[in-house]
Design a protein around this motif. Structure first.
Motif, PDB file in Angstrom:
ATOM      1  N   GLN A  84       0.825  -1.183   0.000  1.00 17.31           N
ATOM      2  CA  GLN A  84       0.000   0.000   0.000  1.00 17.31           C
ATOM      3  C   GLN A  84       0.872   1.250   0.000  1.00 17.31           C
ATOM      4  O   GLN A  84       1.916   1.297   0.661  1.00 17.31           O
ATOM      5  CB  GLN A  84      -0.926   0.013   1.212  1.00 17.31           C
ATOM      6  N   PHE A  85       0.453   2.278  -0.745  1.00 16.86           N
ATOM      7  CA  PHE A  85       1.193   3.527  -0.869  1.00 16.86           C
ATOM      8  C   PHE A  85       0.293   4.681  -0.462  1.00 16.86           C
ATOM      9  O   PHE A  85      -0.930   4.604  -0.565  1.00 16.86           O
ATOM     10  CB  PHE A  85       1.679   3.733  -2.315  1.00 16.86           C
ATOM     11  N   TYR A  86       0.979   5.748  -0.029  1.00 15.18           N
ATOM     12  CA  TYR A  86       0.266   6.974   0.344  1.00 15.18           C
ATOM     13  C   TYR A  86       0.547   8.030  -0.713  1.00 15.18           C
ATOM     14  O   TYR A  86       1.694   8.298  -1.067  1.00 15.18           O
ATOM     15  CB  TYR A  86       0.706   7.468   1.715  1.00 15.18           C
ATOM     16  N   ASN A  87      -0.510   8.686  -1.233  1.00  9.91           N
ATOM     17  CA  ASN A  87      -0.383   9.714  -2.263  1.00  9.91           C
ATOM     18  C   ASN A  87      -0.017  11.043  -1.610  1.00  9.91           C
ATOM     19  O   ASN A  87      -0.729  11.554  -0.750  1.00  9.91           O
ATOM     20  CB  ASN A  87      -1.708   9.845  -3.031  1.00  9.91           C
ATOM     21  N   LEU A  88       1.128  11.610  -2.045  1.00  7.23           N
ATOM     22  CA  LEU A  88       1.624  12.851  -1.456  1.00  7.23           C
ATOM     23  C   LEU A  88       0.985  14.095  -2.055  1.00  7.23           C
ATOM     24  O   LEU A  88       1.344  15.216  -1.665  1.00  7.23           O
ATOM     25  CB  LEU A  88       3.141  12.938  -1.634  1.00  7.23           C
ATOM     26  N   THR A  89       0.086  13.959  -3.017  1.00  9.43           N
ATOM     27  CA  THR A  89      -0.492  15.126  -3.685  1.00  9.43           C
ATOM     28  C   THR A  89      -1.155  16.088  -2.704  1.00  9.43           C
ATOM     29  O   THR A  89      -0.940  17.317  -2.806  1.00  9.43           O
ATOM     30  CB  THR A  89      -1.492  14.668  -4.754  1.00  9.43           C
ATOM     31  N   PRO A  90      -1.961  15.629  -1.729  1.00 14.90           N
ATOM     32  CA  PRO A  90      -2.548  16.602  -0.788  1.00 14.90           C
ATOM     33  C   PRO A  90      -1.486  17.368   0.008  1.00 14.90           C
ATOM     34  O   PRO A  90      -1.647  18.571   0.245  1.00 14.90           O
ATOM     35  CB  PRO A  90      -3.406  15.718   0.130  1.00 14.90           C
ATOM     36  N   LEU A  91      -0.404  16.690   0.409  1.00  9.77           N
ATOM     37  CA  LEU A  91       0.647  17.396   1.143  1.00  9.77           C
ATOM     38  C   LEU A  91       1.346  18.416   0.251  1.00  9.77           C
ATOM     39  O   LEU A  91       1.672  19.533   0.698  1.00  9.77           O
ATOM     40  CB  LEU A  91       1.650  16.379   1.695  1.00  9.77           C
ATOM     41  N   LEU A  92       1.586  18.055  -0.996  1.00  5.71           N
ATOM     42  CA  LEU A  92       2.229  18.991  -1.919  1.00  5.71           C
ATOM     43  C   LEU A  92       1.337  20.198  -2.185  1.00  5.71           C
ATOM     44  O   LEU A  92       1.835  21.331  -2.311  1.00  5.71           O
ATOM     45  CB  LEU A  92       2.562  18.275  -3.231  1.00  5.71           C
ATOM     46  N   ALA A  93       0.047  19.976  -2.265  1.00  5.73           N
ATOM     47  CA  ALA A  93      -0.864  21.105  -2.469  1.00  5.73           C
ATOM     48  C   ALA A  93      -0.822  22.062  -1.290  1.00  5.73           C
ATOM     49  O   ALA A  93      -0.801  23.291  -1.455  1.00  5.73           O
ATOM     50  CB  ALA A  93      -2.287  20.576  -2.687  1.00  5.73           C
ATOM     51  N   GLY A  94      -0.779  21.506  -0.088  1.00  9.59           N
ATOM     52  CA  GLY A  94      -0.664  22.366   1.083  1.00  9.59           C
ATOM     53  C   GLY A  94       0.650  23.107   1.139  1.00  9.59           C
ATOM     54  O   GLY A  94       0.706  24.294   1.519  1.00  9.59           O
ATOM     55  N   LEU A  95       1.735  22.409   0.767  1.00  7.76           N
ATOM     56  CA  LEU A  95       3.046  23.059   0.757  1.00  7.76           C
ATOM     57  C   LEU A  95       3.090  24.187  -0.265  1.00  7.76           C
ATOM     58  O   LEU A  95       3.642  25.274  -0.011  1.00  7.76           O
ATOM     59  CB  LEU A  95       4.123  22.019   0.453  1.00  7.76           C
ATOM     60  N   LEU A  96       2.523  23.967  -1.447  1.00  5.04           N
ATOM     61  CA  LEU A  96       2.500  25.002  -2.483  1.00  5.04           C
ATOM     62  C   LEU A  96       1.731  26.221  -2.017  1.00  5.04           C
ATOM     63  O   LEU A  96       2.171  27.373  -2.225  1.00  5.04           O
ATOM     64  CB  LEU A  96       1.873  24.423  -3.756  1.00  5.04           C
ATOM     65  N   LEU A  97       0.604  25.994  -1.369  1.00  6.41           N
ATOM     66  CA  LEU A  97      -0.174  27.122  -0.860  1.00  6.41           C
ATOM     67  C   LEU A  97       0.618  27.907   0.176  1.00  6.41           C
ATOM     68  O   LEU A  97       0.627  29.158   0.173  1.00  6.41           O
ATOM     69  CB  LEU A  97      -1.488  26.609  -0.270  1.00  6.41           C
ATOM     70  N   LEU A  98       1.327  27.200   1.051  1.00  6.63           N
ATOM     71  CA  LEU A  98       2.125  27.873   2.078  1.00  6.63           C
ATOM     72  C   LEU A  98       3.256  28.680   1.445  1.00  6.63           C
ATOM     73  O   LEU A  98       3.523  29.827   1.848  1.00  6.63           O
ATOM     74  CB  LEU A  98       2.684  26.833   3.051  1.00  6.63           C
ATOM     75  N   LEU A  99       3.931  28.132   0.451  1.00  3.02           N
ATOM     76  CA  LEU A  99       5.034  28.846  -0.220  1.00  3.02           C
ATOM     77  C   LEU A  99       4.524  30.108  -0.910  1.00  3.02           C
ATOM     78  O   LEU A  99       5.171  31.169  -0.846  1.00  3.02           O
ATOM     79  CB  LEU A  99       5.699  27.912  -1.229  1.00  3.02           C
ATOM     80  N   LEU A 100       3.394  30.009  -1.561  1.00  6.64           N
ATOM     81  CA  LEU A 100       2.845  31.174  -2.246  1.00  6.64           C
ATOM     82  C   LEU A 100       2.467  32.270  -1.265  1.00  6.64           C
ATOM     83  O   LEU A 100       2.685  33.475  -1.531  1.00  6.64           O
ATOM     84  CB  LEU A 100       1.640  30.767  -3.080  1.00  6.64           C
ATOM     85  N   ILE A 101       1.932  31.900  -0.116  1.00  3.64           N
ATOM     86  CA  ILE A 101       1.556  32.906   0.888  1.00  3.64           C
ATOM     87  C   ILE A 101       2.799  33.592   1.440  1.00  3.64           C
ATOM     88  O   ILE A 101       2.845  34.837   1.586  1.00  3.64           O
ATOM     89  CB  ILE A 101       0.736  32.247   2.012  1.00  3.64           C
ATOM     90  N   VAL A 102       3.845  32.812   1.746  1.00  6.83           N
ATOM     91  CA  VAL A 102       5.074  33.405   2.286  1.00  6.83           C
ATOM     92  C   VAL A 102       5.733  34.315   1.243  1.00  6.83           C
ATOM     93  O   VAL A 102       6.203  35.430   1.548  1.00  6.83           O
ATOM     94  CB  VAL A 102       6.036  32.298   2.739  1.00  6.83           C
ATOM     95  N   GLU A 103       5.774  33.874  -0.016  1.00  6.00           N
ATOM     96  CA  GLU A 103       6.383  34.680  -1.081  1.00  6.00           C
ATOM     97  C   GLU A 103       5.623  35.989  -1.272  1.00  6.00           C
ATOM     98  O   GLU A 103       6.218  37.071  -1.418  1.00  6.00           O
ATOM     99  CB  GLU A 103       6.393  33.876  -2.374  1.00  6.00           C
ATOM    100  N   TRP A 104       4.313  35.909  -1.267  1.00  4.80           N
ATOM    101  CA  TRP A 104       3.512  37.127  -1.427  1.00  4.80           C
ATOM    102  C   TRP A 104       3.752  38.079  -0.269  1.00  4.80           C
ATOM    103  O   TRP A 104       3.861  39.302  -0.456  1.00  4.80           O
ATOM    104  CB  TRP A 104       2.039  36.755  -1.504  1.00  4.80           C
ATOM    105  N   GLY A 105       3.857  37.535   0.947  1.00  9.95           N
ATOM    106  CA  GLY A 105       4.095  38.390   2.096  1.00  9.95           C
ATOM    107  C   GLY A 105       5.431  39.111   2.002  1.00  9.95           C
ATOM    108  O   GLY A 105       5.537  40.307   2.298  1.00  9.95           O
ATOM    109  N   MET A 106       6.483  38.408   1.601  1.00  4.94           N
ATOM    110  CA  MET A 106       7.797  39.041   1.480  1.00  4.94           C
ATOM    111  C   MET A 106       7.792  40.080   0.354  1.00  4.94           C
ATOM    112  O   MET A 106       8.363  41.173   0.492  1.00  4.94           O
ATOM    113  CB  MET A 106       8.867  37.987   1.232  1.00  4.94           C
TER     114      MET A 106
END
Length: 620
Positions: free
Chosen positions: A592-614
């Motif tokens: 059995q494998f775990y799909n990392l897509t939901p984690l990557l989506a959350g990480l992308l959202l976090l990166l975009l928020i931090v970049e916009w803030g800076m």
């Protein structure tokens, strides 16, 4: 690591594009100017090129590169193996009556089994799956490869029965649930030999005590009874009450013996784990319909603290015998207490209605009865209603069973020896009218079985009993017994049954409805051929509704199995194994494998928020 869409990794080229933008973007050149205004702008520019500002711009660039990489990986959808995902745990929980025995704190073995199962599941690796089978009166799959987090809710539906438990059926169900190296465990209260196939955990607790009334039987036809009791776990002094037809019998009018010694009252000393035989005599009792023995104790299992006895049904088969020479038949029928016999010399002397069984010997009515079984013994003429055509009288020979008959013929021949059975004269059967030969003289039938036009059982005997040796043999009573069970079958052969035992009541052909009254006095309709499964100890009343308002009633008592009331059960015989189908190819469980897509989506959202803030802070 694996990917759902490996081709999506080509999108990582976007990282090189972003990096190229930073590497080859246009740089500022220093040029001399004469304006003070431009000098002030240069001062602001120099501030922005300070080390801190350069670090901020590097972080923004890194955030942009990471955002592009996360977005590209989302397209490829990476999968990682989940630790422990291949572990499957199969649990079988014994749900027999003995698992309801409670300890001194009131905790039953079944409750301890469920608690132990939850603890074992909690220790499984993350991602494990669990299957649970409950071995109650009927085996039931409670959980089928559920995540460990959902097992607790499934166990809330678990119930412990009061029967012996269908362990073999539960093990068979596990055959389709376990594969390969799956772990399997049985939570029970008996000791089994440990095997590689399955492990067993004993749920018996400390300070358990249970008084069990094992049996109650009639010692004679009037007022004597015998009972067996056992105190498991400790010595005990127990008082008993005896009820006859609902009336409590006073100790002053009772004689009670335990182990051959007469007791002063109904208080009995029961040594630990020893069966004590009680002999009780109620001096005021001359007959009874039901007797109940109750032990006045508070022990680990209340369901086996009493036992009930019903008298054998008498007069339940209303029978009309029409004959001028009824001696042989009436003598044989009198051997069966369920037969209520009425006799008549001629069909004109009776009203052929309202009987379960009609016997016409040497005579025939104008029309055959429509509401009961029929025995036509030595009919004087052809029976046109059923198409039975009789010929001339023939000389008889020895009587033998007809071979190769159906199940009904085999039932009518059961236990017959016919060593010296012979017929001097009999009528030839020219046309059997759809009846099946059961007994024969040579090749010609002398006893035939079938159904009357009403659907009831019909027996035809084309000879006079006085011209045969059969009534002088023990086979005659056996044959009458078989004919009674064929024509008017009892609803059940026993009145003492165990909880969880599947019962299949037999009904008469003209039965309109079959009811059962449960111990809680509720009434349920049983469908034809349906099984009655007593779930709780107590009295069950079967009621068969017949035309004309007639009823057939049978009372039975259901008790827990004898061995289930024992605190210390004997070690289980045999080897505890989950049966495997050798012809079935065992499939290796898939990883059995775990799909990392939901984690990557959350990480992308976090990166975009931090970049916009800076970026926003740098601009304003």
């Amino acid at each position: 690591m694996k990917f759902v869409y490996p081709a999506g990794l080509w999108a990582l080229a976007g990282v090189l594009v972003v990096a190229g933008v930073y590497l080859f973007r246009r740089k500022y050149e220093e040029k001399p100017v004469s304006s003070v205004y431009l000098w002030k702008l240069a001062q602001n520019f120099s501030k922005r090129n300070s080390p801190i500002q350069r670090l901020k711009r590097a972080l923004v660039a890194a955030l942009q590169l990471l955002s592009v990489a996360a977005a590209c990986l989302m397209i490829a959808q990476p999968l990682i193996p989940v630790p422990g995902a291949q572990v499957h745990y199969a649990a079988i929980v014994d749900a027999s009556a003995s698992m309801q025995i409670a300890d001194g704190q009131g905790v039953s073995r079944f409750q301890r089994a469920l608690a132990a199962l939850e603890q074992d599941v909690a220790r499984l690796p993350w991602g494990s799956s669990v299957s649970v089978v409950v071995a109650g009166d009927q085996a039931q799959i409670l959980a089928d490869h559920l995540p460990k987090s959902q097992v607790g809710a499934a166990l809330d539906q678990a119930r412990c029965g009061l029967g012996q438990g269908s362990l073999e059926e539960a093990l068979a169900l596990c055959r389709d649930l376990v594969r390969g190296e799956d772990q399997a465990c049985l939570y029970t209260d008996r000791d089994y030999a440990q095997t590689v196939n399955i492990q067993a955990r004993n749920m018996s607790g400390q300070q358990e005590w249970n008084l069990s009334v094992l049996s109650l039987e009639a010692a004679d036809a009037s007022q004597g009874f015998t009972a067996q009791v056992v105190s498991g776990g400790k010595d005990a002094v127990v008082s008993f009450d005896l009820f006859v037809d609902g009336v409590l019998q006073p100790a002053s009018m009772m004689d009670i013996y335990a182990g051959g010694e007469k007791l002063a009252d109904l208080t009995v000393h029961c040594p630990k784990d020893q069966v004590v035989t009680l002999s009780l005599t109620a001096r005021q009792v001359s007959g009874y319909a039901q007797v109940r023995l109750v032990a006045n104790v508070e022990d680990g299992l209340a369901a086996d603290n009493q036992y009930q006895l019903f008298s054998a049904p008498e007069g339940t088969v209303s029978t009309l015998l029409v004959s001028q020479t009824p001696f042989f038949l009436s003598s044989a029928l009198s051997a069966f207490p369920q037969v209520d016999l009425q006799t008549a010399a001629s069909p004109q002397d009776i009203q052929a209605e309202g009987y379960d069984l009609y016997i016409f010997e040497g005579c025939l009515p104008e029309s055959l009865p429509q509401d009961g079984a029929l025995w036509l013994i030595n009919p004087p003429a052809t029976v046109e209603e059923i198409g039975l055509v009789l010929g001339e009288a023939l000389r008889g020979v020895s009587m033998v069973p007809v071979e190769g008959g159906d199940e009904r013929a085999a039932a009518l021949q059961r236990d017959l020896s016919l060593d010296r059975a012979a017929v001097a004269r009999f009528r030839e059967v020219v046309q059997p009218g759809g009846l099946t030969p059961v007994l024969a003289c040579g090749q010609l039938p002398v006893l035939l079985a079938g159904n009357a036009p009403s659907g009831c059982a019909l027996i035809a005997v084309p000879f006079d009993l006085q011209d045969s040796s059969l009534p002088l043999l023990a086979d005659f009573v056996i044959l009458v017994r078989n004919l009674l069970q064929d024509g008017v079958p009892p609803m059940l052969d026993v009145q003492d049954v165990t909880c969880g035992q599947a019962l299949y009541p037999q009904t008469l052909p003209l039965c309109q409805k079959l009811y059962v009254q449960l111990p809680d006095l509720s009434i349920r309709v049983l469908e034809p051929g349906a099984a009655l499964l007593p779930e709780t100890p107590g009295a069950y009343t079967l009621m068969q509704e017949l035309p004309g308002g007639r009823e057939k009633i049978l009372e039975i008592y259901a008790h827990i199995p004898r061995e289930e009331g024992l605190v210390n059960q004997a070690e289980a015989a045999g080897t505890l194994l989950i049966p495997r189908d050798t012809g079935m190819v065992q499939q290796t469980p898939q990883v059995q494998f775990y799909n990392l897509t939901p984690l990557l989506a959350g990480l992308l959202l976090l990166l975009l928020i931090v970049e916009w803030g800076m970026y926003h802070r740098e601009k304003y």
